[in-house]
Design an enzyme around this catalytic site. Structure first.
Site: not given
Length: 167
Positions: A105, A119, A136, A142
């Site tokens: 992300y 975010r 997506c 992570s």
């Protein structure tokens, strides 16, 4: 405007797509019915008539080919989503993440040009109405774990393994 929808059986479960008169995907995901898809469609893209058909032509072919291992089959399928500038940009960036490549992300936020907007980048994934075509599922935590997915974490893991195996 008449909008068509169809469900395709895939190894990952039923996959439903909603397309406009030009064959542009407005919503899609691993469900058998439009009820799970339509709330994700922007109000500006809503339509009057929704008609179930057996085949959506090139969209159905792309869905089938992808699930059979042709991971690039989804790349050129036109999609249309509507939101603010950041989400529009983030969804375009998602389409550039190659199959079989995992991006965290925070890395995804960097790819959007807003490295501190992790975010917001995650929100682009969660608000994506055209799953598969805007991949997506290639965005992970992570630590490399799959993380959340509207269509279920097991399905996300299946997709990631499918792409790893077929890349």
């Amino acid at each position: 405007m008449v909008i068509k929808w169809s469900t395709v059986e895939t190894p990952a479960g039923p996959f439903c797509a909603v397309v406009d008169a030009d064959g542009v995907v407005l919503a899609s995901g691993w469900t058998a019915w439009t009820d799970d898809l339509l709330p994700q469609v922007a109000p500006s893209l809503m339509f009057e008539d929704l008609v179930q058909v057996d085949d959506l032509g090139p969209v159905t072919k792309a869905i089938t080919a992808y699930h059979e291992g042709d991971l690039e089959a989804i790349d050129d399928v036109p999609v249309h989503q509507h939101s603010g500038p950041f989400l529009q940009h983030a969804w375009k960036v998602l389409r550039t993440v190659p199959s079989g490549k995992l991006v965290s992300y925070s890395e995804f936020a960097g790819l959007t040009g807003k490295p501190r907007a992790v975010r917001a980048a995650a929100s682009a994934c969660s608000r994506n109405a055209v799953a598969l075509f805007v991949p997506c599922h290639r965005i992970v935590r992570s630590d490399g774990s799959a993380g959340e997915f509207r269509w279920g974490s097991d399905r996300k893991k299946w997709l990631l393994e499918h792409e790893r195996h077929n890349s």
